[in-house]
Design a protein around this motif. Structure first.
Motif, PDB file in Angstrom:
ATOM      1  N   LYS A 262       0.913  -1.288  -0.051  1.00  0.00           N
ATOM      2  CA  LYS A 262      -0.010  -0.022  -0.022  1.00  0.00           C
ATOM      3  C   LYS A 262       0.883   1.259  -0.052  1.00  0.00           C
ATOM      4  O   LYS A 262       0.434   2.354  -0.527  1.00  0.00           O
ATOM      5  CB  LYS A 262      -0.758   0.041   1.225  1.00  0.00           C
ATOM      6  N   GLU A 263       2.171   1.225   0.556  1.00  0.00           N
ATOM      7  CA  GLU A 263       2.998   2.202   0.711  1.00  0.00           C
ATOM      8  C   GLU A 263       3.530   2.571  -0.477  1.00  0.00           C
ATOM      9  O   GLU A 263       3.563   1.772  -1.559  1.00  0.00           O
ATOM     10  CB  GLU A 263       4.037   2.043   1.869  1.00  0.00           C
ATOM     11  N   GLU A 264       4.273   3.774  -0.615  1.00  0.00           N
ATOM     12  CA  GLU A 264       5.083   3.843  -2.042  1.00  0.00           C
ATOM     13  C   GLU A 264       6.082   2.975  -1.857  1.00  0.00           C
ATOM     14  O   GLU A 264       6.704   2.554  -0.885  1.00  0.00           O
ATOM     15  CB  GLU A 264       5.849   5.475  -1.697  1.00  0.00           C
ATOM     16  N   SER A 265       6.537   2.477  -3.231  1.00  0.00           N
ATOM     17  CA  SER A 265       7.399   1.537  -3.074  1.00  0.00           C
ATOM     18  C   SER A 265       8.905   2.051  -2.879  1.00  0.00           C
ATOM     19  O   SER A 265       9.858   1.117  -2.186  1.00  0.00           O
ATOM     20  CB  SER A 265       7.739   0.833  -4.739  1.00  0.00           C
ATOM     21  N   GLU A 266       8.992   3.198  -2.916  1.00  0.00           N
ATOM     22  CA  GLU A 266      10.357   3.665  -2.334  1.00  0.00           C
ATOM     23  C   GLU A 266      10.870   3.575  -0.976  1.00  0.00           C
ATOM     24  O   GLU A 266      11.759   3.119  -0.522  1.00  0.00           O
ATOM     25  CB  GLU A 266      10.210   5.343  -2.475  1.00  0.00           C
ATOM     26  N   GLU A 267       9.669   3.351   0.072  1.00  0.00           N
ATOM     27  CA  GLU A 267       9.758   2.952   1.481  1.00  0.00           C
ATOM     28  C   GLU A 267      10.255   1.634   1.497  1.00  0.00           C
ATOM     29  O   GLU A 267      10.996   1.229   2.502  1.00  0.00           O
ATOM     30  CB  GLU A 267       8.198   2.954   2.100  1.00  0.00           C
ATOM     31  N   THR A 268       9.870   0.718   0.836  1.00  0.00           N
ATOM     32  CA  THR A 268      10.134  -0.667   0.718  1.00  0.00           C
ATOM     33  C   THR A 268      11.775  -0.814   0.154  1.00  0.00           C
ATOM     34  O   THR A 268      12.443  -1.659   0.936  1.00  0.00           O
ATOM     35  CB  THR A 268       9.464  -1.631  -0.072  1.00  0.00           C
ATOM     36  N   PHE A 269      11.981  -0.172  -0.589  1.00  0.00           N
ATOM     37  CA  PHE A 269      13.471  -0.097  -1.164  1.00  0.00           C
ATOM     38  C   PHE A 269      14.320   0.647  -0.026  1.00  0.00           C
ATOM     39  O   PHE A 269      15.524  -0.179   0.174  1.00  0.00           O
ATOM     40  CB  PHE A 269      13.600   0.959  -2.362  1.00  0.00           C
ATOM     41  N   LEU A 270      13.962   1.617   0.568  1.00  0.00           N
ATOM     42  CA  LEU A 270      14.714   2.129   1.578  1.00  0.00           C
ATOM     43  C   LEU A 270      15.088   1.071   2.644  1.00  0.00           C
ATOM     44  O   LEU A 270      16.260   1.185   3.424  1.00  0.00           O
ATOM     45  CB  LEU A 270      14.199   3.284   2.285  1.00  0.00           C
ATOM     46  N   LEU A 271      13.803   0.459   3.161  1.00  0.00           N
ATOM     47  CA  LEU A 271      13.919  -0.567   4.174  1.00  0.00           C
ATOM     48  C   LEU A 271      14.990  -1.745   3.733  1.00  0.00           C
ATOM     49  O   LEU A 271      16.103  -2.028   4.511  1.00  0.00           O
ATOM     50  CB  LEU A 271      12.867  -1.146   4.504  1.00  0.00           C
ATOM     51  N   ALA A 272      14.732  -2.288   2.467  1.00  0.00           N
ATOM     52  CA  ALA A 272      15.827  -3.274   1.901  1.00  0.00           C
ATOM     53  C   ALA A 272      17.231  -2.945   2.165  1.00  0.00           C
ATOM     54  O   ALA A 272      18.010  -3.704   2.464  1.00  0.00           O
ATOM     55  CB  ALA A 272      15.150  -3.774   0.733  1.00  0.00           C
ATOM     56  N   GLU A 273      17.212  -1.681   1.778  1.00  0.00           N
ATOM     57  CA  GLU A 273      18.681  -0.985   1.750  1.00  0.00           C
ATOM     58  C   GLU A 273      19.418  -1.069   2.967  1.00  0.00           C
ATOM     59  O   GLU A 273      20.602  -1.070   3.029  1.00  0.00           O
ATOM     60  CB  GLU A 273      18.648   0.179   0.760  1.00  0.00           C
ATOM     61  N   SER A 274      18.544  -0.686   3.857  1.00  0.00           N
ATOM     62  CA  SER A 274      19.257  -0.091   4.995  1.00  0.00           C
ATOM     63  C   SER A 274      19.615  -1.495   5.810  1.00  0.00           C
ATOM     64  O   SER A 274      20.614  -1.530   6.500  1.00  0.00           O
ATOM     65  CB  SER A 274      18.109   0.707   6.054  1.00  0.00           C
ATOM     66  N   LEU A 275      18.935  -2.656   5.550  1.00  0.00           N
ATOM     67  CA  LEU A 275      19.105  -3.925   6.180  1.00  0.00           C
ATOM     68  C   LEU A 275      20.516  -4.476   5.380  1.00  0.00           C
ATOM     69  O   LEU A 275      21.323  -4.847   6.088  1.00  0.00           O
ATOM     70  CB  LEU A 275      17.926  -4.997   5.899  1.00  0.00           C
ATOM     71  N   VAL A 276      20.346  -4.438   4.156  1.00  0.00           N
ATOM     72  CA  VAL A 276      21.653  -5.019   3.356  1.00  0.00           C
ATOM     73  C   VAL A 276      22.945  -4.255   3.948  1.00  0.00           C
ATOM     74  O   VAL A 276      23.869  -4.816   4.260  1.00  0.00           O
ATOM     75  CB  VAL A 276      21.436  -5.100   1.866  1.00  0.00           C
ATOM     76  N   LYS A 277      22.913  -2.769   3.990  1.00  0.00           N
ATOM     77  CA  LYS A 277      23.733  -1.970   4.339  1.00  0.00           C
ATOM     78  C   LYS A 277      24.386  -2.171   5.815  1.00  0.00           C
ATOM     79  O   LYS A 277      25.453  -2.494   6.127  1.00  0.00           O
ATOM     80  CB  LYS A 277      23.510  -0.602   4.047  1.00  0.00           C
ATOM     81  N   MET A 278      23.366  -2.473   6.639  1.00  0.00           N
ATOM     82  CA  MET A 278      23.820  -2.699   8.063  1.00  0.00           C
ATOM     83  C   MET A 278      24.556  -4.196   7.965  1.00  0.00           C
ATOM     84  O   MET A 278      25.542  -4.339   8.591  1.00  0.00           O
ATOM     85  CB  MET A 278      22.593  -3.004   8.973  1.00  0.00           C
ATOM     86  N   ARG A 279      23.971  -5.221   7.273  1.00  0.00           N
ATOM     87  CA  ARG A 279      24.595  -6.508   7.571  1.00  0.00           C
ATOM     88  C   ARG A 279      25.771  -6.599   7.005  1.00  0.00           C
ATOM     89  O   ARG A 279      26.577  -7.285   7.155  1.00  0.00           O
ATOM     90  CB  ARG A 279      23.607  -7.552   6.927  1.00  0.00           C
ATOM     91  N   THR A 280      26.091  -5.690   5.711  1.00  0.00           N
ATOM     92  CA  THR A 280      27.323  -5.763   4.995  1.00  0.00           C
ATOM     93  C   THR A 280      28.424  -4.834   5.755  1.00  0.00           C
ATOM     94  O   THR A 280      29.645  -5.518   5.983  1.00  0.00           O
ATOM     95  CB  THR A 280      27.252  -5.157   3.648  1.00  0.00           C
ATOM     96  N   ASP A 281      28.189  -3.709   6.292  1.00  0.00           N
ATOM     97  CA  ASP A 281      29.089  -2.866   6.709  1.00  0.00           C
ATOM     98  C   ASP A 281      29.372  -2.741   8.320  1.00  0.00           C
ATOM     99  O   ASP A 281      30.452  -2.095   8.491  1.00  0.00           O
ATOM    100  CB  ASP A 281      28.872  -1.684   6.135  1.00  0.00           C
ATOM    101  N   VAL A 282      28.278  -3.250   9.005  1.00  0.00           N
ATOM    102  CA  VAL A 282      28.614  -2.988  10.582  1.00  0.00           C
ATOM    103  C   VAL A 282      29.769  -3.863  10.965  1.00  0.00           C
ATOM    104  O   VAL A 282      30.062  -5.085  10.378  1.00  0.00           O
ATOM    105  CB  VAL A 282      27.292  -3.535  11.146  1.00  0.00           C
ATOM    106  N   LYS A 283      30.679  -3.522  11.903  1.00  0.00           N
ATOM    107  CA  LYS A 283      31.787  -4.166  12.376  1.00  0.00           C
ATOM    108  C   LYS A 283      31.753  -4.483  13.725  1.00  0.00           C
ATOM    109  O   LYS A 283      30.750  -3.737  14.319  1.00  0.00           O
ATOM    110  CB  LYS A 283      32.978  -3.352  12.141  1.00  0.00           C
ATOM    111  N   HIS A 284      32.618  -5.132  14.619  1.00  0.00           N
ATOM    112  CA  HIS A 284      32.716  -5.063  15.675  1.00  0.00           C
ATOM    113  C   HIS A 284      34.151  -4.493  16.235  1.00  0.00           C
ATOM    114  O   HIS A 284      35.074  -4.793  15.771  1.00  0.00           O
ATOM    115  CB  HIS A 284      32.749  -6.693  16.328  1.00  0.00           C
ATOM    116  N   CYS A 285      33.803  -3.639  16.957  1.00  0.00           N
ATOM    117  CA  CYS A 285      34.975  -2.905  17.533  1.00  0.00           C
ATOM    118  C   CYS A 285      36.108  -3.998  18.077  1.00  0.00           C
ATOM    119  O   CYS A 285      35.896  -4.912  18.762  1.00  0.00           O
ATOM    120  CB  CYS A 285      34.527  -2.064  18.912  1.00  0.00           C
TER     121      CYS A 285
END
Lengths: 202, 202
Positions: B35-58
């Protein structure tokens, strides 16, 4: 909330936009993804993007579909003489899960609600009226929730449809299976008596 | 559940793998996204992938971080003489939100649990012992949940640390702020009496 990572903060903010998901739940989901294999998160993200990009609405009944005409409309085994009118895609799924209905559907995409600014022209009512003369439909089954807005929508539809020589029915109201008489509200219990059926009919 | 679309079914199945999300909730989320704009779903998916790829452990405290050394470890204003040992990243966030602690952290990544096959070598205990001699740490504050596994972990740590001439403390146990005496369990209430503090100290 202070986040140790901007990337997690972004993910949490996006997740928390979803209905029923607060920031604490969103954080729990994000940390879960970080513990799982990254492949899992990629599959999730991909399935969401693919769904949002490729899902269509059936041109005939406005149900969601992977194709131009959905699997129900294009199924030759479905009874084309009955058309069930529902407000939402979820109602189609709920009715399909009962395995009790073999006809076609028409998804309005909502109910008439002046308070929320939804009028008849915002719903798939025009397309329903256009669809009927070209079809074999003899019965319209109204399966709309018995709320104020739902009843208004059903009333509007029956007025629009009354000249078309169709049988117009609605889903039965009554005491739910497994429900206890003493806890049933008066209106439902009253209707279940007025519209009583022959014992052993179903 | 019968789905009208394979794409939605896939998305629902992926969403339902998340903790606390069943298939009904997953379907509600999927239909919300449609129902929402497709942009919303793309932003969610991108933020998840980015987090999973780039988050490090100190590399120092094993907290999550966007950089090699996290923002807490690299902050010159933090008190480098106190080190708070926690089992999980969530505990760091919870303690940071109190604004009462200005020292450093060490995230174990779990607690010792023979039942779940987690031994001391699966946790960041070795790295803690290696880190201490090179540091200015004079006090170890154990902030581990008082469960069977948590207590075992705390006991194991105190034994490993006892030769290092460090002050070892643990977070106070007692009646929660706003808690009622009569509903507090005996062990907590008992400890709150044994470990009573001077009135008006905090």
């Amino acid at each position: 909330m202070n986040f140790p990572s901007k990337l997690i903060e972004n993910a949490v903010e996006e997740l928390a936009k979803l209905p029923g998901i607060g920031r604490k739940t969103a954080l729990r989901l994000a940390l879960h993804m970080l513990k799982e294999e990254s492949e899992e998160t990629f599959l999730l993200a991909e399935s969401l993007v693919k769904m949002r990009t490729d899902v269509k609405h059936c041109k005939q009944c406005y149900n969601i579909s992977d194709t131009e005409i959905c699997s129900i409309c294009s199924n030759p085994l479905r009874d084309k003489s009955v058309l069930c009118v529902v407000s939402d895609i979820r109602d189609v799924i709920a009715i399909e899960n009962t395995s009790q209905y073999k006809g076609l559907y028409h998804v309005l995409g909502g109910v008439i609600s002046p308070l929320e600014g939804v009028g008849p022209s915002d719903l798939e009512i025009e397309s329903l009226l256009e669809r009927l003369p070209k079809s074999e439909v003899k019965e319209i089954l109204l399966a709309i929730s018995p709320t104020m807005e739902g009843d208004t929508t059903a009333f509007y539809l029956t007025r629009k449809l009354r000249d078309q020589n169709l049988r117009i029915t609605t889903i039965a109201r009554g005491v739910p299976v497994g429900g206890e008489l003493e806890y049933t509200d008066e209106i439902t219990l009253g209707r279940s008596i007025v519209e009583r059926t022959a014992y052993g009919k179903v």
